[in-house]
Design a protein around this motif. Structure first.
Motif, short mmCIF file in Angstrom:
data_model
loop_
_atom_site.label_atom_id
_atom_site.label_comp_id
_atom_site.label_asym_id
_atom_site.label_seq_id
_atom_site.Cartn_x
_atom_site.Cartn_y
_atom_site.Cartn_z
N GLY A 80 0.87 -1.31 -0.35
CA GLY A 80 0.38 0.17 -0.14
C GLY A 80 0.87 1.07 0.17
O GLY A 80 0.59 1.83 -0.44
N HIS A 81 2.52 1.24 0.38
CA HIS A 81 3.15 2.75 0.74
C HIS A 81 4.37 2.57 -0.31
O HIS A 81 5.17 2.62 -0.42
N MET A 82 3.99 1.64 -1.54
CA MET A 82 4.46 1.60 -3.04
C MET A 82 3.43 3.28 -3.33
O MET A 82 2.64 3.52 -3.92
N GLY A 87 1.65 10.37 -2.53
CA GLY A 87 1.47 9.91 -3.71
C GLY A 87 1.24 7.56 -3.10
O GLY A 87 1.60 6.97 -4.50
N HIS A 88 0.75 7.21 -2.27
CA HIS A 88 1.16 6.37 -2.85
C HIS A 88 -0.34 6.05 -2.83
O HIS A 88 -1.22 6.13 -3.14
N VAL A 89 0.16 4.44 -3.08
CA VAL A 89 -1.33 3.27 -3.93
C VAL A 89 -2.21 3.79 -3.35
O VAL A 89 -3.65 3.80 -3.66
N LEU A 138 -1.69 12.79 -0.54
CA LEU A 138 -1.68 12.85 0.87
C LEU A 138 -2.05 11.65 1.49
O LEU A 138 -2.63 11.06 1.64
N CYS A 139 -0.48 10.86 2.05
CA CYS A 139 -1.30 8.75 2.66
C CYS A 139 -0.64 8.95 4.24
O CYS A 139 -0.75 10.11 4.07
N GLY A 140 -2.05 8.15 4.35
CA GLY A 140 -2.47 8.08 5.72
C GLY A 140 -0.62 8.25 6.50
O GLY A 140 -0.53 7.98 8.13
N CYS A 141 0.85 7.51 5.61
CA CYS A 141 1.18 7.37 6.64
C CYS A 141 2.62 8.73 6.59
O CYS A 141 3.70 8.42 7.35
N GLY A 142 1.73 9.69 5.82
CA GLY A 142 2.69 10.96 5.81
C GLY A 142 3.05 11.12 4.80
O GLY A 142 3.73 12.17 4.38
ZN LIG Z 1 1.56 5.49 2.41
#
Ligand SMILES: [Zn+2]
Length: 331
Positions: A174-176, A191-193, A184-188
């Protein structure tokens, strides 16, 4: 009297909202189950020992529901929503359980409470393992599991072995990054999938379009969360906004799967999770079509199966039962 044979195992699925426990026999049949909220009330801090207590009770209830005693249980396999050292049972962190940011010795703590061996692994790894052994991925030695819900989780089985990485962090697909500088992704990171194709991302993009005044048939609940079922209803009503946003996410996920296939050439990609269950085969077919269009090697490409998961909510408990039966990280 002879000691009863400990031929059952218990699989546990620990999530941010609920704990599921299932007693599983040697054939993979679930013979008893139990479920409770992870915490009695949302206001309570998810103190790890409290959650461990609640898991232990859920396991005991599942065993009672199967009309068995703990003496019949060989081992317990438990999932955690984060990276796990499978050799020791240490959970590094669990993003959905805010009190767990410093990690927790979940395996040993559960073992102490239940007096049986306990093995712990990441939940999506176990979901993938469950699908590989009992679900849609049966018979494939090389398989990728992709679970699309609030986020996107993944698991890798290569050469019949679940690949966990040397820091126990493999499979975080998910974080590729699929769009440099993207949403913005939940991880900070951006552009992550997960930030484009998860149910959470689709919900957010729909909310933004509605806020900008786009007409829609969607019913948006207070707080702006748009559930998978609501997305399906809007699609059934041919809502143009929902169709457009979903098409974008299907295309992104399809191209992403093609990249994974170009890297690993697996026999099977299993798609599961809340969004996939809700949208079903039309969604899986659309994602697969986008994926096949971007395969590097087109020969025999229909032999790479892209299929819907078959076990629903049982995937993780069944995967955890496989781990419990094997009692080791390498399967
Ligand atoms: Zn992410």
């Amino acid at each position: 009297m002879a000691k009863p044979k400990a031929d059952y195992v218990v699989g546990v699925d620990l999530g941010g909202t609920k704990i599921l426990a299932a007693v599983v026999d040697t054939q993979g049949n679930i013979v008893g189950r139990s479920k409770r909220k992870t915490l009695p009330s949302a206001a309570i801090n998810p103190d790890p020992p409290l959650v461990a207590d609640r898991i232990a009770v859920t396991v005991q209830e599942a065993v009672a529901a199967a009309k068995l005693s703990m003496a019949r249980v060989k081992a317990v396999g438990a999932s955690a929503p984060g990276p796990v050292n499978v050799d020791t049972g240490w959970v590094y962190k669990a993003a959905n359980l805010p009190g767990w940011h410093n990690g927790y010795d979940l395996g040993p703590e559960l073992s102490k409470r239940l007096q049986v061996p306990v093995v712990v692994d990441n939940d999506v790894n176990l979901g993938t393992l469950g699908e590989a052994v009992y679900g849609a991925g049966q018979g494939y030695a090389d398989l990728i599991g992709i679970f699309v819900g609030t986020g996107i989780g993944g698991g890798l089985i290569l050469g019949g072995t679940l690949r966990r990485g040397f820091r126990w962090a493999a499979g975080e697909i998910g974080h590729m990054t699929v769009a440099k500088g993207g949403p913005l992704c939940g991880c900070g990171e951006r552009g992550h999938v997960e930030a484009i194709a998860s149910r959470g991302a689709i919900s957010r993009r729909l909310g933004e379009a509605i806020a900008a005044g786009e007409p829609t048939a969607l019913m948006v609940k207070e707080g702006g969360v748009i559930a998978s079922g609501e997305i399906r209803k809007a699609l059934d009503a041919s809502d143009p906004l929902t169709q457009r946003v979903l098409l974008e996410s299907e295309e992104t996920l399809g191209i992403f799967i093609a990249s994974l296939v170009n890297l690993l050439d697996p026999q099977c990609v299993v798609l599961g999770g809340g969004l996939v269950e809700s949208l079903g085969q039309p969604y899986v077919t659309a994602v697969a079509e986008h994926a096949y269009a971007h395969f590097f090697l087109k020969d025999d490409m229909d032999k790479v199966k892209i299929v819907q998961a078959g076990l629903g909510d049982n995937a993780t408990v069944l995967g955890a039962s496989v781990l419990a039966r094997n009692l080791k990280a390498n399967i």
